[in-house]
Design a protein around this motif. Sequence first.
Motif, PDB file in Angstrom:
ATOM      1  N   GLU A 364     -13.039   3.662   6.619  1.00 17.39           N
ATOM      2  CA  GLU A 364     -12.073   3.334   4.557  1.00 17.39           C
ATOM      3  C   GLU A 364     -12.712   4.785   4.258  1.00 17.39           C
TER       4      GLU A 364
ATOM      5  N   VAL B   9      -8.193  -9.619  -8.342  1.00 23.63           N
ATOM      6  CA  VAL B   9      -7.890  -9.813  -7.220  1.00 23.63           C
ATOM      7  C   VAL B   9      -8.469 -10.729  -6.511  1.00 23.63           C
ATOM      8  N   THR B  46     -15.446  -5.161  -4.458  1.00 23.77           N
ATOM      9  CA  THR B  46     -14.140  -5.625  -4.434  1.00 23.77           C
ATOM     10  C   THR B  46     -13.697  -4.925  -5.858  1.00 23.77           C
ATOM     11  N   ARG B  49     -13.465  -0.735  -4.957  1.00 24.93           N
ATOM     12  CA  ARG B  49     -12.713  -0.311  -3.835  1.00 24.93           C
ATOM     13  C   ARG B  49     -10.949  -0.183  -4.325  1.00 24.93           C
ATOM     14  N   THR B  50     -10.840  -1.881  -5.699  1.00 26.10           N
ATOM     15  CA  THR B  50      -9.624  -1.082  -5.746  1.00 26.10           C
ATOM     16  C   THR B  50      -9.876  -0.495  -7.432  1.00 26.10           C
ATOM     17  N   GLN B  55      -7.912  -1.343  -2.140  1.00 23.13           N
ATOM     18  CA  GLN B  55      -7.812  -2.528  -2.602  1.00 23.13           C
ATOM     19  C   GLN B  55      -6.439  -3.100  -2.979  1.00 23.13           C
TER      20      GLN B  55
END
Lengths: 475, 313
Positions: A364, B9, B46, B49-50, B55
């Motif tokens: 990642e 998400v 999350t 990351r989005t 994501q």
Amino acid sequence: MNKVIKDLLSRKSFIFSIIIIGFFSILAVAAPALTTYSNPYLPSQQYVAAPYAVPSWATIFPQYKELPPDVSFTFTKYVSSDSSYVTAVNASYIKVVVPPGQTVNVSFPFKWNWSHPYDVVVSFKLLTPSTTSFVVNLYFNGLYAMELCPVPFPVEPAVSISPGKVNSVVFDSKYISPANSPFASELPLSEQPLAAYEFPSYALPKPGTYNVTVSFENTGSSKEVFVMSLPSYSSLGYVYGKLGTDDNGASVFAEFVYGARFDLYLSLLASALIIGIGLFIGLLAGYVGGFTDLSLNALTDFFLLIPGLPLLVVLISIFDVTGTIVNVNKPILILLIISLLSWPGTAKIIRGQTLSLKGRTFVEAAKALGEGNLRILFRHILPNLMGILFAQLAYDVPGVILAESGLDFLGLGITGFPTWGNMLGFATYNVSFINGFAWWWVLPPGIGIVLLSTAFYFFGSAMLDVLSPYKLRGE
Amino acid sequence: MIETQNLKVYFKSRDVVVKAVDGVNIKIKEKEIVGLVGESGSGKTTLGRTILNLQRPTAGKVLWNGKDVSKLKGKEEKEFRRQNQIIFQNPYEAVDIRMKVYDIIAEGIRVHKLAKNEKEEREMVMNALREVGLTPEEEYANSLPNQLSGGQLQRVAIARALVLDPSFIVADEPVSMLDMSIRAGILDIFQKLKEEKGKSVLMITHDISTIGYIASNIYVMYQGKVIESGPTDEVLDHPLHPYTKALISAVPLPDPSGRSTLFSTEVREEVEPYNGKGCRYYPRCPFAMNVCKEKEPELTGESNDHYVACFLY
């Protein structure tokens, strides 16, 4: 890299595997230098010794002590009944003068140190006088081996010889019969068919001094002059080379060495192919995921569920019997079939590992750095798969060796040149307690397969341990 | 420069839907460190990351200078990657342990072709190492990740992000895996980044005391929702939401005798499961009212940029 090598060398199993693999590799590479027989299954390279000859080092065992090796020499000494009739022309020819109505015997003595050989061959050149009133007889000690008559169609068992010419006289015990040897025709009727087999044991039964005697009989009324070369003797023994002989008298060592060569070659090639296909499908399925993964996985499962060996047998038989593929040679066919049936396991393992690597943070992070998929695959995923790849390569080699040997053993695979599998296959047809179960023929390929498989397994395990990234981290 | 608009998400696992991020609006301005606080599983990571397009959002948008980041292509996407970097929580996991430190840091330079030649690349890598305090840099550049400690590795990860000269960095719990003794050192790096280089940082953490040390703005998340936001001093000194109060009162203090005078919030034992329509904090809230059970509170402005989602205010 140094650390990897140091790690590897600290493992006993790795050292063991390297020694074994190295030994067989050297054997395979040096095959042409180690033996003069490039394909012992060709009739021209058979009968280098008697069938089922034991290895020469096996004579240390008491039951093989008396067995003779291959013997061949040219006589140098001769004894005659009356030395005034026999004179040496030069180092290799003697002249025999026979007065009318008389017989002159020339004996060639030699020492025999063993039990009887497989065959006896005596040959010499003979210049005969140009009359027809003589007979030349060949005796082996007391045995009346051969009668030579100067008429075109002599009464059996006499053999024709042309007068006034140089004749090449060959006595070969393998080919004697009541038609060409008085020895055979004098045997009881029931034993006559076995004459060729029995002659050596009558002629040279045990260690001792023996004579080959050539007897010149002059039936005419004038003196006759013969010139003959000193005869040469040769016989095949029951002791041969490093690993003896098989049922055709072919060198087992040559078979073993060329078998190792082919087996290593085929298994490495097949493993590379298996890894190639497995890596491609596994990486694709694991990295791309989704529908690609689903369909590739289904394909892998399909191939995985096919029972391998039976299908292999059926496919080989179909291709072979129907001659569908005439121009493809059998090793390539076997290579392709084994490879195409063996990749699923590898693909599954690589897919699983790729899936787990794909989910790791450093992948990642690579994505966050802006790296493309190909770069991630080749810079991050593939290097981390190295341990598994090496291990898989090593684990596949024994599998391929076993599959190929199995086919050859059953007689479905290669029969034209030696492989370990067909050595074992031919051996099983022929071993019995009469030939001592031909242990020198059965054991080398058997032990070879076991040792090489074990060695590759150890090699793979060591590689997996050392190259795996989890290990490197020291956790 | 980066903002999210009603970002959602959801993760689906069989028939259970986990709402990791559920309608979040946050905004990070230039030269600003923003803190994102919440307990484990509240959707902080999350969200981070989005924002960096690692994501895919279920709904809503992330805007980078007005452009939707999930629709960037080609050159623009590359530029987005260069300008926006992330630092992960676990430094051991975040670097490829097969590569040398030098290669780890040079990776970004090579991808974006930032250096004209090898000499320039080397200079950039060494500068980055020096910047994060890994000296002597030559020695560190040649070592493998397994030879470094967690703190050193985290500095390598930061150097890897900094070498691209990004304008915005998501720092996902950058100090939670590290020793107390080296946390301040890492946090100082971020402080310097803001003050000397004018970078923006989204600092994700579950430790509200870390945020107090560094951030100028703060968002508190609970189960995928932002429940309170505002300037750091304001939120820490006058927390409004019962959950924020609980978080602050849970911070360990050197002298615990003064704690009771700070806040006296208690967390209720969870007596009933969340009914799916009320306030998410309702089952644990000591001030729960009937209205909390019936509908979810909206984020409303209380005073000068201090927003809270609670019916008490």
